[in-house]
Design a protein around this motif. Structure first.
Motif, short mmCIF file in Angstrom:
data_model
loop_
_atom_site.label_atom_id
_atom_site.label_comp_id
_atom_site.label_asym_id
_atom_site.label_seq_id
_atom_site.Cartn_x
_atom_site.Cartn_y
_atom_site.Cartn_z
N HIS A 1 -50.12 -17.89 -111.96
CA HIS A 1 -50.00 -16.68 -111.14
C HIS A 1 -51.34 -15.95 -111.21
O HIS A 1 -51.92 -15.80 -112.30
N THR A 2 -51.82 -15.46 -110.08
CA THR A 2 -53.06 -14.68 -110.06
C THR A 2 -52.74 -13.30 -109.51
O THR A 2 -52.10 -13.17 -108.47
N THR B 1 -55.23 -14.03 -114.45
CA THR B 1 -54.56 -15.29 -114.16
C THR B 1 -53.66 -15.61 -115.35
O THR B 1 -54.11 -15.55 -116.49
N VAL B 2 -52.41 -15.93 -115.04
CA VAL B 2 -51.43 -16.18 -116.10
C VAL B 2 -50.73 -17.51 -115.83
O VAL B 2 -50.18 -17.72 -114.75
N GLY B 3 -50.75 -18.38 -116.81
CA GLY B 3 -49.95 -19.60 -116.78
C GLY B 3 -48.67 -19.29 -117.54
O GLY B 3 -48.71 -19.00 -118.74
N SER B 4 -47.54 -19.29 -116.83
CA SER B 4 -46.28 -18.88 -117.45
C SER B 4 -45.10 -19.47 -116.69
O SER B 4 -45.21 -19.75 -115.49
N SER B 5 -43.99 -19.61 -117.36
CA SER B 5 -42.76 -20.04 -116.71
C SER B 5 -41.99 -18.85 -116.12
O SER B 5 -41.02 -19.04 -115.41
N LEU B 6 -42.45 -17.63 -116.42
CA LEU B 6 -41.78 -16.44 -115.89
C LEU B 6 -42.14 -16.25 -114.42
O LEU B 6 -43.24 -16.60 -114.00
N SER C 1 -43.39 -14.15 -111.14
CA SER C 1 -44.49 -13.20 -111.02
C SER C 1 -44.03 -11.75 -111.13
O SER C 1 -44.74 -10.91 -111.70
N ASP C 2 -42.83 -11.42 -110.63
CA ASP C 2 -42.39 -10.03 -110.70
C ASP C 2 -42.22 -9.55 -112.14
O ASP C 2 -42.51 -8.40 -112.45
N GLN C 3 -41.79 -10.42 -113.03
CA GLN C 3 -41.66 -10.03 -114.44
C GLN C 3 -43.02 -9.82 -115.08
O GLN C 3 -43.18 -8.94 -115.93
N LEU C 4 -44.00 -10.60 -114.67
CA LEU C 4 -45.36 -10.43 -115.20
C LEU C 4 -45.98 -9.14 -114.68
O LEU C 4 -46.66 -8.43 -115.42
#
Length: 70
Positions: free
Chosen positions: A7-8, A46-51, A53-56
């Motif tokens: 996610h960016t 930039t986030v590599g996550s299984s969550l 994007s709205d939670q991030l």
């Protein structure tokens, strides 16, 4: 288990190392396995996550910054 996605985000208000730490810790509090990369110039995270994007975005907002998808 959900797959990791990249996610960016555009994040407003980041100006220093403290900002980098605050955003990184906020995301890691939600997903300890996340890969967080912050660029002050341009205000990009930039986030590599299984969550999702709205939670991030919520996590970044709770740290005091305005964020949206880039």
């Amino acid at each position: 288990m959900q797959a990791t996605r990249v996610h960016t985000f555009r994040v407003e208000g980041m100006t220093c190392d403290h900002c980098i730490k605050a955003v990184t810790e906020a995301v890691l509090a939600r997903d300890a396995a996340a890969d967080v990369r912050v660029k002050l110039q341009g205000g990009e995270v930039t986030v590599g996550s299984s969550l999702p994007s709205d939670q991030l975005i919520i996590a970044i907002a709770e740290a005091g910054y305005s964020a949206g998808l880039a």
